[in-house]
Design an enzyme around this catalytic site. Sequence first.
Site: not given
Length: 294
Positions: A52, A96, A119
């Site tokens: 990412k 994450q 997200d």
Amino acid sequence: MNLLDGKHVSAKIKEDIKQEAAELTTKLGRKPHLVAILVGHDGGSETYVASKMRNCEQVGFESTNLHYEADITEEALLSKITEINQDPSVDGLIVQLPLPKHIDPEKVTEAIDYRKDVDGFHPINLGRMQRNLPCFIPATPYGILLMLEHYQIDTSGKKAVIIGRSNIVGSPMSILLARNANPGNCTVTLTHSRTTNLAQEVQDADIIVAAIGKKNFVTADMVKEGAIVIDVGINREVSDLTKSGYKLFGDVDFEAVAPKSSWITPVPGGVGLMTIVGLLKNTLEAAKGTFYTK
Ligand code: NAD
């Protein structure tokens, strides 16, 4: 069989993002900025976050990886999130998953300012998505929509069967494909570990989305001739044959299923690359303030 080629589509969309990011950087006087929080040393998570960050650089974003040891307290993590929420130089914040057992992922998800939740996991974004309102859509389902859009695949009226009901893939995918939108307008069946006659459900599907985490779970006998097959699964196996030391497999038995399908995603080279694109697009929208005023 036609390939839903994540490599090709992601490269193309990333070029567009790069151009927009450059224009936005001139306008804002700074680059769009994504912060990723990583806790502990899960091999898969470290790889995903590194990727990412690398992709942010490729499109001209600033990226910051805050890496904490697995013993960080929940309180300390939540306080860091509050700090980043208040930092005007940060547009997007992701944490994450998975997190160590002593940290409640729901608390973490809700602690992130929904306006920086690129997200798309915050309940506000989830609720707005269900209502078809502007919001951040979870990166993997968003990437899948972008892929369907790119190949101009008409989903309207089709029967979609999703396998797996996770908060990050299966559940949002079921909402998105059922919405009155394009792509969307499907008749959706969301299946999971308690579904009886799962094979029978899948056999009726025009569109199959497999997000379970079990190698070769979807076999050729489960797939209708001409079905569109989207394989989200990432199953890592140790291998001497690759430079990285492991090989990736999807949830679909690609060799056997591909000849029966009209469209299919490979693993690797399919949904994984599109997930990154979904995240990059959300970060760009966050920097632009498209959905929410800051
Ligand atoms: P998860 O691991 O949280 O949950 C798995 C889901 O599969 C559950 O809803 C469960 O009910 C269902 N399931 C398990 N066994 C089943 C069975 N026998 N029959 C029917 N359903 C069953 O789900 P996740 O986080 O969405 O991950 C699924 C897979 O997708 C994993 O391999 C993960 O690594 C991968 N993934 C890939 C991407 C990407 O970018 N390509 C993104 C996220 C997740």
